[in-house]
Design a protein around this motif. Structure first.
Motif, PDB file in Angstrom:
ATOM      1  N   HIS A  75       2.333   1.513  -3.240  1.00  0.00           N
ATOM      2  CA  HIS A  75       1.292   1.794  -4.585  1.00  0.00           C
ATOM      3  C   HIS A  75       1.020   3.833  -4.568  1.00  0.00           C
ATOM      4  O   HIS A  75       1.335   4.129  -4.514  1.00  0.00           O
ATOM      5  CB  HIS A  75      -0.403   1.758  -4.449  1.00  0.00           C
ATOM      6  CG  HIS A  75      -0.198   0.007  -4.814  1.00  0.00           C
ATOM      7  ND1 HIS A  75      -1.223  -0.864  -4.421  1.00  0.00           N
ATOM      8  CD2 HIS A  75       0.881  -0.495  -6.176  1.00  0.00           C
ATOM      9  CE1 HIS A  75      -0.116  -1.614  -5.935  1.00  0.00           C
ATOM     10  NE2 HIS A  75       0.404  -1.646  -6.477  1.00  0.00           N
ATOM     11  N   LEU A  76       0.930   4.382  -3.233  1.00  0.00           N
ATOM     12  CA  LEU A  76       1.414   5.413  -2.622  1.00  0.00           C
ATOM     13  C   LEU A  76       1.745   6.550  -2.659  1.00  0.00           C
ATOM     14  O   LEU A  76       1.454   7.140  -3.381  1.00  0.00           O
ATOM     15  CB  LEU A  76       0.411   5.681  -0.850  1.00  0.00           C
ATOM     16  CG  LEU A  76      -0.367   6.275  -0.213  1.00  0.00           C
ATOM     17  CD1 LEU A  76      -1.830   7.279  -1.406  1.00  0.00           C
ATOM     18  CD2 LEU A  76      -0.214   6.383   1.040  1.00  0.00           C
ATOM     19  N   GLN A 132       0.665  -1.323  -0.292  1.00  0.00           N
ATOM     20  CA  GLN A 132       0.194  -0.203  -0.089  1.00  0.00           C
ATOM     21  C   GLN A 132       0.949   1.160   0.009  1.00  0.00           C
ATOM     22  O   GLN A 132       1.024   2.165  -0.760  1.00  0.00           O
ATOM     23  CB  GLN A 132      -0.802   0.020   1.081  1.00  0.00           C
ATOM     24  CG  GLN A 132      -2.615   0.629   0.878  1.00  0.00           C
ATOM     25  CD  GLN A 132      -3.186   0.334   2.170  1.00  0.00           C
ATOM     26  OE1 GLN A 132      -2.174  -0.481   3.227  1.00  0.00           O
ATOM     27  NE2 GLN A 132      -4.239   0.858   2.488  1.00  0.00           N
ATOM     28  N   ILE A 137       1.594   7.236  -6.384  1.00  0.00           N
ATOM     29  CA  ILE A 137       0.244   7.077  -6.945  1.00  0.00           C
ATOM     30  C   ILE A 137       0.981   8.580  -6.681  1.00  0.00           C
ATOM     31  O   ILE A 137       0.242   9.992  -7.581  1.00  0.00           O
ATOM     32  CB  ILE A 137      -0.697   6.740  -6.274  1.00  0.00           C
ATOM     33  CG1 ILE A 137      -1.274   5.854  -6.757  1.00  0.00           C
ATOM     34  CG2 ILE A 137      -1.930   8.163  -6.458  1.00  0.00           C
ATOM     35  CD1 ILE A 137      -2.666   5.975  -7.959  1.00  0.00           C
TER      36      ILE A 137
END
Lengths: 243, 257
Positions: free
Chosen positions: B8-9, B5, B12
């Motif tokens: 991914h963060l 996570q 992004i």
């Protein structure tokens, strides 16, 4: 609220102060919270009322684990998570509503897959239509708060900490937002709810804490506390007019 | 937050920053390639046209040094202010504070891919051959990345403690720019001095290593590179632990200082 329910979150003698400048306050220390002790029970909705600058937001930040107390302890039940919902979670004005919603959902703890699956619901609930694909900088104030509220609503955590998010959008959306919020609040969700709208607090909360200058001045049944608070505000206004 | 996570963060956040940047400028993503080309253009005007240096080598020497250095200086400088600039977010959610500098560093990586591609094309166009030695770029890039991340973490914490550090970091970058052998060749110094500069200044070593690989088809001193990697890798790990343990303190500083 029955006190037999398990405690989810407990604050014991929590004080929070920080250094500001050398010449102000108590040798440059600003005290935001002073010896606050409180318990949050599983499944209850706890309201916090108080005037501007009495430490409501800071208290929520301590409950959310964003800030640590200078003194005292914060105990969260094992395996529970808390999340603070506020409007405008770092919106980037140059990006579309869709991109902002994705980012906000992920920042609130969703995985990329979950966040992507929320997007259609967020678009629908916020009633943004094609504007959802437009940069947020072109949004009206009402539109951005609709997007922010809807994104915040999608989070699923054990303890929901809500900071002033019901004053959003026009009358139609406010009604819808309130209904959605109430659905969450009346369920099994544990909620801490900060608002200036005393009526809402009284209606939605089981128990209320009244905060004044970083201290808890009253705590208990929502009707009793909110009416005492409203009375004090009215008295304060009356005194101001007299002078 | 799981590691996946977290990764991914970072990705992004970096891509969103880039997209926001691109929409702000008329030329958008073209700037990624235009900026390094303009640097080379400026060097051409100053060093070839005005100062009359006839050596194409020197132009490539400057371009390699400067474009490598800009990756480091821009990433570290903007990562240093990232937690403080993200205080709107810091006050609302308890996210790992390393997320902010990491997102900025990641943003730098995406841009640097375009920069390195441009640099490689310019080098090849000027008669330099892509040789097997270029494989040494892989460990070099990894170490360079670790150095950037470690410095970004240190900078981000310092600026949280006192905003004044942002000024010092800007000044420090200027100092590094002049002492890392971008406009002059470390190897033109006498052996003792050259060793001193390369030993004391890891950025000077990294820049020289890029030039050795890309311009002279020579492998860099791998032991030296490895030492830098281990040293800054350790610093990076220590900073991750510090930032994890002092997360709420950093938040308080970012919100109130």
């Amino acid at each position: 609220m029955s006190k037999t329910k398990p405690i989810v979150l407990e604050l014991t003698d929590v004080s929070l102060s920080f250094h500001v400048s050398k010449k102000s306050f108590d040798h440059g220390r600003h005290h935001v919270l002073q010896d606050v002790s409180m318990q949050l029970y599983d499944g209850e909705t706890l309201g916090i009322v108080g005037r501007n600058g009495v430490g409501k937001t800071t208290l929520l930040r301590v409950l959310a684990g964003i800030l640590a107390p200078t003194k005292g302890t914060v105990r969260m039940a094992h395996g529970k998570s808390a999340s603070l919902l506020t409007l405008g979670l770092g919106f980037k004005p140059d990006l579309s509503g869709r991109d902002n919603a994705l980012l906000a959902a992920m920042l609130q703890g969703s995985s990329r897959k979950q966040a992507l699956s929320f997007l259609a619901d967020i678009k629908e609930f916020s009633e943004l239509g094609d504007s959802f694909e437009q940069p947020v900088k072109n949004y009206s104030a009402g539109m951005s708060s609709r997007l922010a509220f809807t994104t915040a609503l999608m989070t699923h955590v054990d303890v929901l900490l809500i900071d002033e998010i019901l004053s959003v959008g026009d009358a139609h959306f406010r009604g819808k937002a309130l209904a959605a919020m109430e659905a969450r609040v009346t369920g099994e969700q544990t909620v801490v709810f900060v608002s200036h709208m005393v009526d809402q607090v009284e209606k939605m909360c089981d128990r209320v804490i009244w905060l004044e200058n970083g201290n808890i001045v009253a705590e208990g049944d929502s009707k009793e506390v909110t009416s005492a608070y409203t009375e004090s505000i009215t008295r304060l206004r009356r005194d101001k007019i007299k002078h | 937050m799981s590691l996946l996570q977290y990764v991914h963060l970072i990705d992004i956040m970096a891509r969103m920053n880039l997209r926001a940047d691109a929409t702000r400028f008329f030329l958008g993503y073209i700037w990624w390639i235009l900026e390094p080309l303009l640097w080379v253009g400026v060097f051409y005007v100053v060093f070839v046209t005005i100062m009359g240096s006839r050596e194409a080598d020197f132009l490539m020497f400057l371009a390699t040094g400067k474009l490598v250095f800009v990756w480091f200086s821009k990433s570290v400088a903007s990562a240093s202010s990232s937690i403080v600039n993200g205080k709107g977010l810091v006050g609302k959610i308890d996210v790992p504070k390393t997320l902010f500098p990491m997102a900025v560093v990641q943003e730098g990586i995406y841009k640097q891919i375009a920069v390195f591609a441009t640099l490689a094309i310019i080098l090849v166009a000027n008669g330099y051959a892509v040789t097997a030695t270029w494989w040494y770029l892989v460990p070099l890039l990894v170490v360079n990345y670790v150095v950037i991340v470690a410095c970004a973490f240190v900078g981000a914490c310092l600026v949280c403690l006192a905003r004044d550090f942002a000024q010092l970091i800007t000044l420090g970058m200027l100092f590094l720019m002049f002492t890392s052998g971008i406009f002059w060749d470390v190897r033109s110094l006498d052996a003792e001095k050259a060793k001193l500069v390369l030993d004391l200044n890891p950025i000077a070593f990294l820049i020289d290593a890029y030039r050795q690989i890309m311009m002279h088809a020579t492998a860099p001193d791998m032991l030296h590179l490895f030492t830098i990697g281990v040293g800054f890798g350790a610093l990076m790990c220590v900073m991750v632990l510090v930032m994890r343990h002092r997360s709420q303190y950093l938040a308080l500083r970012a919100l109130t200082a």
